[in-house]
Design a protein around this motif. Structure first.
Motif, PDB file in Angstrom:
ATOM      1  N   LEU A 158      82.909 109.384 -14.562  1.00 18.13           N
ATOM      2  CA  LEU A 158      84.307 109.435 -13.804  1.00 18.13           C
ATOM      3  C   LEU A 158      85.204 108.127 -13.720  1.00 18.13           C
ATOM      4  O   LEU A 158      86.280 108.408 -13.989  1.00 18.13           O
ATOM      5  CB  LEU A 158      84.034 109.882 -12.392  1.00 18.13           C
ATOM      6  CG  LEU A 158      85.041 110.511 -11.442  1.00 18.13           C
ATOM      7  CD1 LEU A 158      86.082 111.659 -12.270  1.00 18.13           C
ATOM      8  CD2 LEU A 158      84.534 111.001 -10.039  1.00 18.13           C
ATOM      9  N   CYS A 159      84.417 107.247 -13.336  1.00 17.93           N
ATOM     10  CA  CYS A 159      85.308 105.996 -13.173  1.00 17.93           C
ATOM     11  C   CYS A 159      85.493 105.421 -14.688  1.00 17.93           C
ATOM     12  O   CYS A 159      86.779 104.761 -14.943  1.00 17.93           O
ATOM     13  CB  CYS A 159      84.149 104.763 -12.764  1.00 17.93           C
ATOM     14  SG  CYS A 159      83.955 105.216 -10.923  1.00 17.93           S
ATOM     15  N   ALA A 160      84.787 105.824 -15.909  1.00 15.72           N
ATOM     16  CA  ALA A 160      85.284 105.485 -17.143  1.00 15.72           C
ATOM     17  C   ALA A 160      86.559 106.143 -17.622  1.00 15.72           C
ATOM     18  O   ALA A 160      87.206 105.541 -18.509  1.00 15.72           O
ATOM     19  CB  ALA A 160      84.215 105.799 -18.120  1.00 15.72           C
ATOM     20  N   ARG A 161      86.883 106.929 -17.006  1.00 12.73           N
ATOM     21  CA  ARG A 161      88.267 107.853 -17.424  1.00 12.73           C
ATOM     22  C   ARG A 161      89.518 106.919 -16.977  1.00 12.73           C
ATOM     23  O   ARG A 161      90.543 107.281 -17.452  1.00 12.73           O
ATOM     24  CB  ARG A 161      88.383 109.229 -16.628  1.00 12.73           C
ATOM     25  CG  ARG A 161      87.413 110.102 -16.977  1.00 12.73           C
ATOM     26  CD  ARG A 161      87.493 111.258 -16.218  1.00 12.73           C
ATOM     27  NE  ARG A 161      86.197 112.456 -16.638  1.00 12.73           N
ATOM     28  CZ  ARG A 161      85.958 113.303 -15.973  1.00 12.73           C
ATOM     29  NH1 ARG A 161      86.791 113.635 -15.076  1.00 12.73           N
ATOM     30  NH2 ARG A 161      84.939 114.014 -16.440  1.00 12.73           N
ATOM     31  N   PHE A 162      89.346 106.022 -16.237  1.00 20.10           N
ATOM     32  CA  PHE A 162      90.379 105.318 -15.610  1.00 20.10           C
ATOM     33  C   PHE A 162      90.421 103.733 -16.307  1.00 20.10           C
ATOM     34  O   PHE A 162      91.007 102.831 -15.698  1.00 20.10           O
ATOM     35  CB  PHE A 162      90.585 105.169 -14.345  1.00 20.10           C
ATOM     36  CG  PHE A 162      90.486 106.309 -13.509  1.00 20.10           C
ATOM     37  CD1 PHE A 162      91.742 107.363 -13.649  1.00 20.10           C
ATOM     38  CD2 PHE A 162      89.238 107.086 -13.120  1.00 20.10           C
ATOM     39  CE1 PHE A 162      91.814 108.323 -13.093  1.00 20.10           C
ATOM     40  CE2 PHE A 162      89.500 108.262 -12.658  1.00 20.10           C
ATOM     41  CZ  PHE A 162      90.641 109.208 -12.593  1.00 20.10           C
ATOM     42  N   GLN A 163      89.885 103.606 -17.483  1.00 17.54           N
ATOM     43  CA  GLN A 163      89.842 102.276 -18.027  1.00 17.54           C
ATOM     44  C   GLN A 163      91.116 101.593 -18.675  1.00 17.54           C
ATOM     45  O   GLN A 163      91.492 100.441 -18.665  1.00 17.54           O
ATOM     46  CB  GLN A 163      88.766 102.195 -19.110  1.00 17.54           C
ATOM     47  CG  GLN A 163      87.399 102.381 -18.706  1.00 17.54           C
ATOM     48  CD  GLN A 163      86.211 102.317 -19.797  1.00 17.54           C
ATOM     49  OE1 GLN A 163      86.295 101.209 -20.552  1.00 17.54           O
ATOM     50  NE2 GLN A 163      85.756 103.337 -20.219  1.00 17.54           N
ATOM     51  N   SER A 164      92.073 102.472 -19.009  1.00 18.97           N
ATOM     52  CA  SER A 164      93.370 102.076 -19.483  1.00 18.97           C
ATOM     53  C   SER A 164      94.361 101.318 -18.434  1.00 18.97           C
ATOM     54  O   SER A 164      95.080 100.536 -18.849  1.00 18.97           O
ATOM     55  CB  SER A 164      94.007 103.144 -20.159  1.00 18.97           C
ATOM     56  OG  SER A 164      94.439 104.325 -19.187  1.00 18.97           O
ATOM     57  N   CYS A 165      94.231 101.781 -17.325  1.00 14.05           N
ATOM     58  CA  CYS A 165      95.031 101.567 -16.098  1.00 14.05           C
ATOM     59  C   CYS A 165      94.243 101.291 -14.677  1.00 14.05           C
ATOM     60  O   CYS A 165      94.664 102.252 -14.126  1.00 14.05           O
ATOM     61  CB  CYS A 165      96.262 102.149 -16.179  1.00 14.05           C
ATOM     62  SG  CYS A 165      97.513 101.710 -14.976  1.00 14.05           S
ATOM     63  N   PRO A 166      93.293 100.616 -14.666  1.00 17.70           N
ATOM     64  CA  PRO A 166      92.398 100.741 -13.399  1.00 17.70           C
ATOM     65  C   PRO A 166      93.155 100.160 -12.123  1.00 17.70           C
ATOM     66  O   PRO A 166      94.009  99.157 -12.310  1.00 17.70           O
ATOM     67  CB  PRO A 166      91.248  99.724 -13.759  1.00 17.70           C
ATOM     68  CG  PRO A 166      91.585  98.965 -14.711  1.00 17.70           C
ATOM     69  CD  PRO A 166      92.765  99.717 -15.621  1.00 17.70           C
ATOM     70  N   LYS A 167      92.899 100.744 -11.068  1.00 13.91           N
ATOM     71  CA  LYS A 167      93.518 100.353  -9.747  1.00 13.91           C
ATOM     72  C   LYS A 167      92.570  99.875  -8.924  1.00 13.91           C
ATOM     73  O   LYS A 167      91.101 100.307  -9.221  1.00 13.91           O
ATOM     74  CB  LYS A 167      94.082 101.368  -9.101  1.00 13.91           C
ATOM     75  CG  LYS A 167      95.058 102.181 -10.091  1.00 13.91           C
ATOM     76  CD  LYS A 167      96.561 101.023 -10.250  1.00 13.91           C
ATOM     77  CE  LYS A 167      97.549 101.962 -11.177  1.00 13.91           C
ATOM     78  NZ  LYS A 167      98.960 101.327 -11.345  1.00 13.91           N
ATOM     79  N   GLU A 168      92.960  99.309  -7.642  1.00  7.95           N
ATOM     80  CA  GLU A 168      91.748  98.915  -6.820  1.00  7.95           C
ATOM     81  C   GLU A 168      90.919  99.971  -6.387  1.00  7.95           C
ATOM     82  O   GLU A 168      89.648 100.017  -6.101  1.00  7.95           O
ATOM     83  CB  GLU A 168      92.404  98.141  -5.576  1.00  7.95           C
ATOM     84  CG  GLU A 168      92.997  96.887  -5.762  1.00  7.95           C
ATOM     85  CD  GLU A 168      92.239  95.896  -6.158  1.00  7.95           C
ATOM     86  OE1 GLU A 168      90.893  96.137  -5.603  1.00  7.95           O
ATOM     87  OE2 GLU A 168      92.246  94.832  -7.080  1.00  7.95           O
ATOM     88  N   SER A 169      91.342 101.344  -6.301  1.00  8.79           N
ATOM     89  CA  SER A 169      90.560 102.585  -5.992  1.00  8.79           C
ATOM     90  C   SER A 169      89.485 102.778  -6.740  1.00  8.79           C
ATOM     91  O   SER A 169      88.410 103.097  -6.503  1.00  8.79           O
ATOM     92  CB  SER A 169      91.479 103.840  -5.584  1.00  8.79           C
ATOM     93  OG  SER A 169      92.215 103.913  -6.982  1.00  8.79           O
ATOM     94  N   HIS A 170      89.774 102.437  -7.880  1.00  8.29           N
ATOM     95  CA  HIS A 170      88.641 102.763  -9.019  1.00  8.29           C
ATOM     96  C   HIS A 170      87.798 101.618  -8.977  1.00  8.29           C
ATOM     97  O   HIS A 170      86.428 101.916  -9.114  1.00  8.29           O
ATOM     98  CB  HIS A 170      89.176 102.691 -10.488  1.00  8.29           C
ATOM     99  CG  HIS A 170      90.391 103.836 -10.309  1.00  8.29           C
ATOM    100  ND1 HIS A 170      91.775 103.364 -11.055  1.00  8.29           N
ATOM    101  CD2 HIS A 170      90.679 105.096 -10.300  1.00  8.29           C
ATOM    102  CE1 HIS A 170      92.612 104.680 -11.020  1.00  8.29           C
ATOM    103  NE2 HIS A 170      91.821 105.536 -10.505  1.00  8.29           N
TER     104      HIS A 170
END
Length: 190
Positions: free
Chosen positions: A89-101
């Motif tokens: 689930l966390c790996a889906r946001f590698q292109s534009c990670p935010k502090e919440s990730h």
């Protein structure tokens, strides 16, 4: 050559009655690398009400550092199927990670700190009963409403394979699919 004890980061312990596989040394190094040695522990790798999305209004985080953490955690899933869903689930946001990730990734690491002694355990057994389990979260991914499915296979009491996967298409509902199936099946049986 002797007995196999360490292979590609996997620690292996063999006795006449069992074999265990773990990555405790790797977890300790990972926690040290990302300054999580003194962090509090968590009971679960992700909260049951956690819904990660793009968080477009959130504060951006360094994507290189985030990718490094995700890569380290993905390598760890070879012996820790309990973190596979949350890491995916966390790996889906590698292109534009935010502090919440990043917060979700840190939670996984705090979970690992508290469960460092978990191992894959394979007792010597004559049981060859193959069992499989599967489940899906039914469109819980907030970005595109796609489901994530997971599966695990056991040979006797031993976990032999596991995986999670984001599905390719969006399902309207499982009830609709079952209703459609019930209407189609009679055509096959006359």
């Amino acid at each position: 050559m002797g007995e196999l004890n360490f292979f590609l980061g996997l620690q292996i312990k063999q006795t006449p009655v069992e074999t265990s596989i773990h990555q405790q040394k790797y977890i300790k190094e990972l926690l040290k690398k990302y300054d999580m040695n003194e962090a509090k522990t968590n009971d679960t790798p992700i909260g049951t009400t956690t819904n990660l999305d793009k968080d477009e209004s959130g504060s951006p985080f360094n994507d290189t550092t985030y990718r490094g953490k995700i890569g380290s955690l993905l390598y760890l899933t070879a012996s820790r199927p309990d973190i596979l869903f949350s890491v995916g689930l966390c790996a889906r946001f590698q292109s534009c990670p935010k502090e919440s990730h990043l917060k979700a990734v840190k939670r996984i690491m705090r979970y690992l700190k508290g469960t460092i002694n978990l191992v894959l355990w394979y007792p010597t057994s004559d049981s060859f009963n193959l069992k499989g389990f599967a489940d899906a979260d039914y469109a819980r991914h907030m970005v595109d409403r796609k489901s994530t499915s997971g599966m695990a296979h056991f040979l006797g009491p031993c976990l032999i394979s596991w995986a999670t996967r984001k599905q390719n298409s969006v399902a309207l509902s499982t009830e609709l699919s079952m209703l459609q199936l019930l209407h189609v099946l009679p055509n096959f049986f006359g």
